[in-house]
Design a protein around this motif. Structure first.
Motif, PDB file in Angstrom:
ATOM      1  N   ALA A   1      40.141  34.602  31.278  1.00 19.30           N
ATOM      2  CA  ALA A   1      39.684  33.853  30.107  1.00 19.30           C
ATOM      3  C   ALA A   1      40.740  32.859  29.632  1.00 19.30           C
TER       4      ALA A   1
ATOM      5  N   GLU B   1      51.880  34.459  28.085  1.00 15.12           N
ATOM      6  CA  GLU B   1      51.708  35.580  29.025  1.00 15.12           C
ATOM      7  C   GLU B   1      53.019  36.356  29.039  1.00 15.12           C
TER       8      GLU B   1
ATOM      9  N   ARG C   1      44.194  39.939  41.451  1.00 15.50           N
ATOM     10  CA  ARG C   1      42.852  40.443  41.737  1.00 15.50           C
ATOM     11  C   ARG C   1      41.987  39.308  42.265  1.00 15.50           C
TER      12      ARG C   1
ATOM     13  N   CYS D   1      34.812  37.504  41.856  1.00 10.83           N
ATOM     14  CA  CYS D   1      33.607  37.048  42.537  1.00 10.83           C
ATOM     15  C   CYS D   1      32.551  36.715  41.500  1.00 10.83           C
TER      16      CYS D   1
ATOM     17  N   THR E   1      36.953  39.735  28.359  1.00  8.21           N
ATOM     18  CA  THR E   1      36.414  41.080  28.178  1.00  8.21           C
ATOM     19  C   THR E   1      36.547  41.506  26.715  1.00  8.21           C
TER      20      THR E   1
ATOM     21  N   THR F   1      32.229  39.439  34.847  1.00  6.60           N
ATOM     22  CA  THR F   1      32.788  38.841  33.638  1.00  6.60           C
ATOM     23  C   THR F   1      33.074  37.360  33.817  1.00  6.60           C
ATOM     24  N   PHE F   2      33.394  36.983  35.060  1.00  3.51           N
ATOM     25  CA  PHE F   2      33.964  35.656  35.285  1.00  3.51           C
ATOM     26  C   PHE F   2      33.047  34.540  34.802  1.00  3.51           C
TER      27      PHE F   2
HETATM   28  C1  LIG Z   1      40.575  44.564  40.052  1.00  5.42           C
HETATM   29  C2  LIG Z   1      39.500  43.855  39.267  1.00  5.42           C
HETATM   30  C3  LIG Z   1      38.582  43.058  39.949  1.00  5.42           C
HETATM   31  C4  LIG Z   1      37.580  42.401  39.220  1.00  5.42           C
HETATM   32  N1  LIG Z   1      36.692  41.646  39.913  1.00  5.42           N
HETATM   33  C5  LIG Z   1      35.734  40.946  39.228  1.00  5.42           C
HETATM   34  C6  LIG Z   1      34.857  40.100  39.924  1.00  5.42           C
HETATM   35  O1  LIG Z   1      34.862  40.055  41.154  1.00  5.42           O
HETATM   36  N2  LIG Z   1      33.958  39.373  39.201  1.00  5.42           N
HETATM   37  C7  LIG Z   1      33.907  39.420  37.838  1.00  5.42           C
HETATM   38  O2  LIG Z   1      33.113  38.708  37.236  1.00  5.42           O
HETATM   39  N3  LIG Z   1      34.720  40.272  37.174  1.00  5.42           N
HETATM   40  C8  LIG Z   1      35.631  41.017  37.825  1.00  5.42           C
HETATM   41  N4  LIG Z   1      36.490  41.828  37.139  1.00  5.42           N
HETATM   42  C9  LIG Z   1      36.282  41.950  35.688  1.00  5.42           C
HETATM   43  C10 LIG Z   1      36.920  40.765  34.920  1.00  5.42           C
HETATM   44  O3  LIG Z   1      36.506  39.527  35.438  1.00  5.42           O
HETATM   45  C11 LIG Z   1      38.400  40.788  34.972  1.00  5.42           C
HETATM   46  O4  LIG Z   1      38.863  41.974  34.412  1.00  5.42           O
HETATM   47  C12 LIG Z   1      39.018  39.588  34.259  1.00  5.42           C
HETATM   48  O5  LIG Z   1      40.356  39.538  34.627  1.00  5.42           O
HETATM   49  C13 LIG Z   1      38.837  39.640  32.748  1.00  5.42           C
HETATM   50  O6  LIG Z   1      39.440  38.512  32.198  1.00  5.42           O
HETATM   51  P1  LIG Z   1      40.205  38.580  30.811  1.00  5.42           P
HETATM   52  O7  LIG Z   1      40.883  37.266  30.623  1.00  5.42           O
HETATM   53  O8  LIG Z   1      39.289  39.086  29.779  1.00  5.42           O
HETATM   54  O9  LIG Z   1      41.295  39.719  31.000  1.00  5.42           O
HETATM   55  P2  LIG Z   1      42.553  39.683  31.961  1.00  5.42           P
HETATM   56  O10 LIG Z   1      42.288  38.835  33.133  1.00  5.42           O
HETATM   57  O11 LIG Z   1      42.947  41.096  32.189  1.00  5.42           O
HETATM   58  O12 LIG Z   1      43.653  38.946  31.075  1.00  5.42           O
HETATM   59  C14 LIG Z   1      44.269  39.540  29.966  1.00  5.42           C
HETATM   60  C15 LIG Z   1      45.658  38.939  29.913  1.00  5.42           C
HETATM   61  O13 LIG Z   1      46.310  39.379  28.718  1.00  5.42           O
HETATM   62  C16 LIG Z   1      47.673  39.516  29.023  1.00  5.42           C
HETATM   63  N5  LIG Z   1      48.311  40.372  28.028  1.00  5.42           N
HETATM   64  C17 LIG Z   1      48.168  41.718  27.871  1.00  5.42           C
HETATM   65  N6  LIG Z   1      48.945  42.147  26.849  1.00  5.42           N
HETATM   66  C18 LIG Z   1      49.568  41.056  26.357  1.00  5.42           C
HETATM   67  C19 LIG Z   1      50.505  40.848  25.313  1.00  5.42           C
HETATM   68  N7  LIG Z   1      50.943  41.856  24.544  1.00  5.42           N
HETATM   69  N8  LIG Z   1      50.948  39.583  25.076  1.00  5.42           N
HETATM   70  C20 LIG Z   1      50.490  38.533  25.812  1.00  5.42           C
HETATM   71  N9  LIG Z   1      49.600  38.676  26.823  1.00  5.42           N
HETATM   72  C21 LIG Z   1      49.170  39.923  27.082  1.00  5.42           C
HETATM   73  C22 LIG Z   1      47.699  40.128  30.415  1.00  5.42           C
HETATM   74  O14 LIG Z   1      48.931  39.924  31.057  1.00  5.42           O
HETATM   75  C23 LIG Z   1      46.540  39.375  31.081  1.00  5.42           C
HETATM   76  O15 LIG Z   1      46.981  38.247  31.790  1.00  5.42           O
HETATM   77  C24 LIG Z   1      37.480  42.530  37.816  1.00  5.42           C
HETATM   78  C25 LIG Z   1      38.381  43.365  37.163  1.00  5.42           C
HETATM   79  C26 LIG Z   1      39.367  44.020  37.869  1.00  5.42           C
HETATM   80  C27 LIG Z   1      40.289  44.929  37.112  1.00  5.42           C
END
Ligand SMILES: Cc1cc2nc3c(=O)[nH]c(=O)nc-3n(C[C@H](O)[C@H](O)[C@H](O)COP(=O)(O)OP(=O)(O)OC[C@H]3O[C@@H](n4cnc5c(N)ncnc54)[C@H](O)[C@@H]3O)c2cc1C
Length: 408
Positions: free
Chosen positions: A14, A39, A50, A53, A275, A287-288
């Motif tokens: 995100a 970050e 990771r 997809c 998320t 989620t993507f």
């Molecule tokens: C292994 C894996 C595979 C996945 N594959 C798919 C897929 O194929 N398709 C799909 O649609 N979804 C998938 N998902 C679900 C989802 O897309 C991912 O979890 C996605 O990364 C969520 O995005 P996000 O930005 O919400 O969270 P994240 O990508 O987890 O980003 C959160 C960020 O916050 C940062 N952070 C944490 N604490 C702090 C702090 N205190 N200060 C500053 N930064 C901080 C972290 O370092 C991280 O970079 C997958 C999830 C996982 C775990």
């Protein structure tokens, strides 16, 4: 005047998606939006690399970075019947988090600071919000900003009725040349042994004719231990006829599948994205593409000078249907393998993909519903509606007003 127009907390899917869109805005503006992408230094809070997809039509913003793409997908029923078809108008795509990170960080953006900080707290205010963080050296810093977009993992704002996990482990494998067909991926193979409640399936995403990501996935209350995943993956490779393979790397994770709300608005100037902000589709864990829809709305508001509230990128009726499906799975009212096999066998793949990604027409969704176990689902709809009604009445009796309001 605050230090920044916006601070993005977390450079995951995100955060990167939003930073990418803001860079696009800045290319068109004389005065760039000042942003910070925050970050933490690599450590326990930073998720391992990771793959993401998702499906969309050709010509998406990440097409030049894709690791792989597939035009055909198949779903394999518990009895081994394979339903293979074109995903058109969609293409199933795989993007590596490391490629997206490198691309966004290399993108020139006059207005952005990439900061290595661990955010401790975010406080709201009438004129600006403040992000308090720690440098890798342990110093405390305060960033003032007009808007905060926080993607740190968070608990839902209320308990959901159903809390499952999509939990999985995958192997990047190498086999002999000609083992895989790079044009076609297995989206869902329902042949593995099934848990008592929930569902288990494998999938195979070929990266070339000899390399693939092979994954074992469960929807259930508890994740497995690494040892259990390894056993399941070994069995799944045997089931698909792959046998002995060289494992080059692995990925493992768990994604919340719940009807609990993740409201994107956390205050006047503080929002949640990804998320944490409700971008995960409860019934699939995908989620993507929800993230991309969410950040598109935010970017439009930022460009137009509006209040950039991220939307929940799923239609309310889809969230209601997901809640029913999760409940029925969790209560063991439907067999997960049977449910998904019927859904994909009885409907055009593109229609199912459209529905699972938040598009589609209501009429088609009703027909799709008829291809699932109707009696069990109807029972769950009634139970769900009754429960919702009782909860609302209880809240009304207690507070004199309905629950679930959005903070302003
Ligand atoms: C292994 C894996 C595979 C996945 N594959 C798919 C897929 O194929 N398709 C799909 O649609 N979804 C998938 N998902 C679900 C989802 O897309 C991912 O979890 C996605 O990364 C969520 O995005 P996000 O930005 O919400 O969270 P994240 O990508 O987890 O980003 C959160 C960020 O916050 C940062 N952070 C944490 N604490 C702090 C702090 N205190 N200060 C500053 N930064 C901080 C972290 O370092 C991280 O970079 C997958 C999830 C996982 C775990």
């Amino acid at each position: 005047m605050p230090d920044y127009d916006l601070v993005i907390v977390g450079a995951g899917a995100a955060g990167l998606s939003l930073a990418h869109r803001v860079s696009g805005i800045n290319e068109r503006r004389a005065r760039p939006l000042r942003s910070a992408l925050v970050e933490p230094p690599p450590g326990p809070r930073t998720p391992p690399p990771r793959t993401w997809c998702f499906w969309e039509t050709d010509g998406g913003p990440w097409d030049h970075l894709l690791t792989a793409r597939w035009d055909d997908l198949s779903v394999i029923a518990p009895d081994g019947t394979e339903h293979r078809s074109s995903a058109a108008p969609y293409v199933y795509k795989m993007l590596r988090s490391t490629d997206m990170q490198a691309h966004v960080r290399d993108q020139s953006d006059r207005g952005r600071d990439d900061l290595r900080l661990t955010v401790g707290s975010v406080s709201d205010g009438p004129d600006h919000a403040t992000v308090t963080a720690r440098t890798p050296q342990g110093r405390t810093v305060h960033l003032t900003t007009r808007w905060v977009f926080d993607s740190r993992p968070t608990a839902p704002s209320e308990r959901g009725r159903t809390r499952l996990l999509q939990h999985f482990r995958g192997w990047f494998v190498r086999a002999s040349p000609g083992t895989f067909d790079p044009a076609s991926a297995v989206l869902m193979d329902l042949r593995p042994p099934q848990p008592r409640r929930g569902v288990a399936f494998g999938y195979v995403l070929p990266l070339s004719d000899r390399e693939a990501l092979v994954e074992y996935t469960g929807f259930g209350r508890e994740a497995l231990s690494t040892q259990e995943y390894e056993r399941a993956l070994t069995d799944y490779c045997a089931l698909t006829g792959l046998g002995e393979v060289e494992v080059l790397a692995s990925e493992q994770g768990a994604i919340p599948m719940t009807d609990a709300p993740f409201p994107p608005r956390a205050g006047r100037r503080v929002f949640r994205i990804g998320t944490a902000g409700g971008a995960t589709r409860p019934s699939t864990g995908y989620t993507f593409s929800g993230v991309c829809r969410q950040t598109a709305v935010v970017a439009r508001a930022l460009e137009n000078g509006g209040v950039p509230v991220p939307p929940v990128p799923h239609r309310p009726r889809h969230l209601a249907m997901d809640a029913v499906m999760l409940r029925a799975l969790d209560r063991g009212r439907v067999r997960g393998d049977d449910f998904f096999a019927r859904l994909f066998a009885a409907n055009r793949l593109a229609d199912v993909l459209a529905f699972l990604d938040g598009g589609g027409h209501f009429g088609r969704e009703v027909l799709m519903g008829l291809s699932t176990p109707v009696a069990a689902m109807s029972h769950t709809v009634l139970e769900h509606t009754w429960h919702g009604l009782c909860t609302r009445l209880r809240v009304l009796a207690r507070d004199g007003r309905p629950s679930g309001g959005t903070p302003r």
